[in-house]
Motif scaffolding. Structure first.
Motif, short mmCIF file in Angstrom:
data_model
loop_
_atom_site.label_atom_id
_atom_site.label_comp_id
_atom_site.label_asym_id
_atom_site.label_seq_id
_atom_site.Cartn_x
_atom_site.Cartn_y
_atom_site.Cartn_z
N ARG A 119 0.83 -1.21 0.00
CA ARG A 119 0.00 0.00 0.00
C ARG A 119 0.87 1.26 0.00
NH1 ARG A 119 -3.27 -2.81 3.89
NH2 ARG A 119 -2.57 -1.42 5.57
N LEU A 120 1.97 1.23 0.75
CA LEU A 120 2.86 2.39 0.76
C LEU A 120 3.51 2.61 -0.59
CD1 LEU A 120 4.53 1.79 4.25
CD2 LEU A 120 2.91 3.62 3.66
N LEU A 121 3.90 1.55 -1.25
CA LEU A 121 4.50 1.67 -2.58
C LEU A 121 3.49 2.17 -3.61
CD1 LEU A 121 6.61 -1.61 -2.63
CD2 LEU A 121 7.50 0.72 -2.49
N GLU A 122 2.23 1.80 -3.43
CA GLU A 122 1.18 2.20 -4.36
C GLU A 122 0.78 3.66 -4.19
OE1 GLU A 122 -0.82 -2.25 -4.10
OE2 GLU A 122 -1.85 -0.53 -3.23
N THR A 123 0.88 4.18 -2.97
CA THR A 123 0.27 5.47 -2.68
C THR A 123 1.23 6.56 -2.23
OG1 THR A 123 -0.20 4.79 -0.39
CG2 THR A 123 -1.90 4.35 -2.04
N THR A 124 2.51 6.23 -2.04
CA THR A 124 3.47 7.24 -1.58
C THR A 124 4.75 7.15 -2.41
OG1 THR A 124 4.75 5.94 0.04
CG2 THR A 124 2.61 6.81 0.76
N ASP A 125 5.58 8.17 -2.25
CA ASP A 125 6.91 8.17 -2.87
C ASP A 125 8.00 7.94 -1.83
OD1 ASP A 125 6.05 8.71 -5.54
OD2 ASP A 125 5.67 10.78 -4.95
N CYS A 126 7.62 7.38 -0.68
CA CYS A 126 8.59 7.13 0.38
C CYS A 126 9.73 6.25 -0.13
CB CYS A 126 7.93 6.44 1.56
SG CYS A 126 6.67 7.43 2.39
N PRO A 127 10.95 6.54 0.26
CA PRO A 127 12.07 5.66 -0.13
C PRO A 127 11.89 4.28 0.47
CG PRO A 127 12.77 7.30 1.48
CD PRO A 127 11.39 7.69 1.06
N LEU A 128 12.58 3.31 -0.11
CA LEU A 128 12.38 1.92 0.30
C LEU A 128 12.74 1.68 1.76
CD1 LEU A 128 13.54 -0.13 -2.82
CD2 LEU A 128 11.26 0.74 -2.22
N ASP A 129 13.79 2.38 2.26
CA ASP A 129 14.16 2.22 3.67
C ASP A 129 13.01 2.64 4.58
OD1 ASP A 129 16.64 1.14 3.26
OD2 ASP A 129 17.70 3.06 3.34
N GLN A 130 12.33 3.72 4.21
CA GLN A 130 11.21 4.20 5.03
C GLN A 130 10.02 3.25 4.93
OE1 GLN A 130 10.21 8.31 4.36
NE2 GLN A 130 8.30 8.18 5.52
N VAL A 131 9.76 2.75 3.73
CA VAL A 131 8.68 1.76 3.56
C VAL A 131 8.95 0.54 4.42
CG1 VAL A 131 7.60 0.16 1.91
CG2 VAL A 131 8.04 2.54 1.24
N ALA A 132 10.19 0.08 4.39
CA ALA A 132 10.56 -1.10 5.19
C ALA A 132 10.38 -0.84 6.68
CB ALA A 132 12.01 -1.49 4.88
N GLY A 133 10.79 0.34 7.16
CA GLY A 133 10.66 0.64 8.57
C GLY A 133 9.21 0.76 9.00
N THR A 134 8.40 1.47 8.22
CA THR A 134 6.99 1.67 8.57
C THR A 134 6.22 0.36 8.58
OG1 THR A 134 7.04 3.89 7.61
CG2 THR A 134 4.87 2.91 7.96
N SER A 135 6.54 -0.51 7.65
CA SER A 135 5.81 -1.78 7.54
C SER A 135 6.34 -2.85 8.48
CB SER A 135 5.89 -2.30 6.10
OG SER A 135 7.23 -2.57 5.73
N GLY A 136 7.42 -2.55 9.19
CA GLY A 136 7.95 -3.50 10.15
C GLY A 136 8.96 -4.47 9.58
N LEU A 137 9.33 -4.29 8.31
CA LEU A 137 10.28 -5.21 7.69
C LEU A 137 11.73 -4.83 7.97
CD1 LEU A 137 8.36 -5.82 4.37
CD2 LEU A 137 8.92 -7.55 6.08
N GLY A 138 11.93 -3.63 8.49
CA GLY A 138 13.24 -3.28 9.03
C GLY A 138 14.19 -2.61 8.07
N SER A 139 14.51 -3.24 6.96
CA SER A 139 15.50 -2.70 6.05
C SER A 139 15.07 -2.95 4.60
CB SER A 139 16.87 -3.35 6.29
OG SER A 139 16.83 -4.72 5.91
N ALA A 140 15.69 -2.21 3.70
CA ALA A 140 15.38 -2.39 2.28
C ALA A 140 15.75 -3.80 1.82
CB ALA A 140 16.12 -1.35 1.45
N GLU A 141 16.81 -4.37 2.39
CA GLU A 141 17.21 -5.72 2.01
C GLU A 141 16.15 -6.74 2.42
OE1 GLU A 141 19.08 -3.54 3.61
OE2 GLU A 141 20.59 -3.06 2.07
#
Length: 330
Positions: A282-304
């Motif tokens: 949902r974050l990738l679909e609706t925002t331009d947040c960088p991948l590190d931020q998407v990972a942090g917000t979603s609980g996945l921690g890191s872009a890797e």
């Protein structure tokens, strides 16, 4: 002079009401958002002029009989109806509708089915050799009845035959399908304006799943497991490790893992990852947040970790997913 977009919707006894009125409302709002320039003219066609009782008990009035529709059809829209059996809903095949669709489809610029209306298109021979979707509850029936059709029960809608043939998923997905037709005709910004008028959370793209993670799993027999699933969805960035979740449930880690899998059909770790990937989508679909931020917000921690999770869950990369499904804003 013919209307630019003459939309003809088939109606018949026990047709699903929203399958008819949902798309009609989308086209009406497109006219309103463009001050009439969209040029949609919606007509209901039935076996004869008069009232048709829908599955909801609400009666619709047809504008024209099937025999009088003629060849000037821009969009032919075919909704569906179901009968209830002991093992679930069964798509109803109205032979009069099938015959009319078979005769009318060659004259239409495009043909679209809504929900179990795909069964009517298949019965008319329009889906042979093509991929199609329908409501998830009748997908197995569609595949069994029409082996020449490749049935994909997951997408919101499927577009084939160079955009001439569309099939949509169940019930509320009729709005997504109609919005996609508007986007094809008038552009993405007009479709988004209509979506805003409908107060839709998101104008979903066709390749997205019919299900969110909680909906895709059956309700648990134990209420506390269902409550935990809701808590996980509301706290994706919390410590959702098996030990932490077991402690929250006041169970040993081993017993918790066994109960969770028994109730949900999956392990706690796999469920948590699926929830976090859904939020990341949902974050990738609706925002331009960088991948590190998407990972942090979603609980996945890191872009890797985000990248690995997307590979496991969706067989794609976060960047590729964003390119395909990013919803542009005005």
């Amino acid at each position: 002079m013919p209307t630019a977009h003459r939309v003809v919707i088939a109606v018949f006894p026990d047709v699903d009401l929203l399958d008819v009125t949902g798309p009609a409302e989308v086209f009406a709002l497109a006219n309103r958002e463009t001050a009439g320039r969209a040029g949609y003219e919606v007509r209901l066609a039935g076996s004869a002029a008069g009232a048709v009782r829908t599955s909801a008990g609400v009666r619709l009035l047809t504008d024209v009989a099937f025999a009088d529709v003629g060849a000037e059809v821009d969009t032919l829209l075919v909704p569906g109806a179901v009968d209830m059996a002991e093992d679930g809903p069964v798509a109803r095949i109205d032979e009069e509708v099938v015959a009319w669709v078979r005769e009318t489809a060659p004259h239409a610029r495009r043909v679209a089915s809504v929900c179990v209306g795909a069964h009517l298109l298949a019965a008319a021979g329009l889906l042979d050799g093509r991929t199609a979707t329908t409501h998830w509850s009748t997908a197995a029936q569609l595949a069994a009845d029409h082996p020449r059709v490749t049935v994909d029960p997951d997408p919101i809608f499927v577009r084939t035959d160079h955009g001439r043939l569309w099939t949509g998923a169940g019930i509320s997905a009729c709005l997504d399908l109609a919005l996609a037709l508007v986007a094809e005709d008038l552009g993405e910004q007009t479709a988004l304006a209509v979506a805003r008028q409908l107060v839709m959370y998101l104008k979903r793209q066709g390749g997205q799943s019919q299900f969110s993670v909680p909906l895709s799993r059956p309700a648990a027999g134990r209420r506390e497991i269902d409550e935990l699933r809701l808590w996980i969805a509301d706290h994706p960035d919390a410590d959702l490790s098996a030990p932490a979740l077991a402690a929250r449930m006041c169970l040993s880690e081993r017993h918790f893992a066994r109960v969770f899998k028994q109730e949900t059909g999956t392990s706690p770790a796999a469920y948590v990852e699926a929830v976090r990937v859904e939020l990341a989508r949902r974050l990738l679909e609706t925002t331009d947040c960088p991948l590190d931020q998407v990972a942090g917000t979603s609980g996945l921690g890191s872009a890797e970790t985000l990248h690995r999770a997307f590979r496991r869950q969706l067989a794609t990369t976060p960047a590729a997913y964003r390119r395909r499904f990013r919803t542009q804003t005005v």
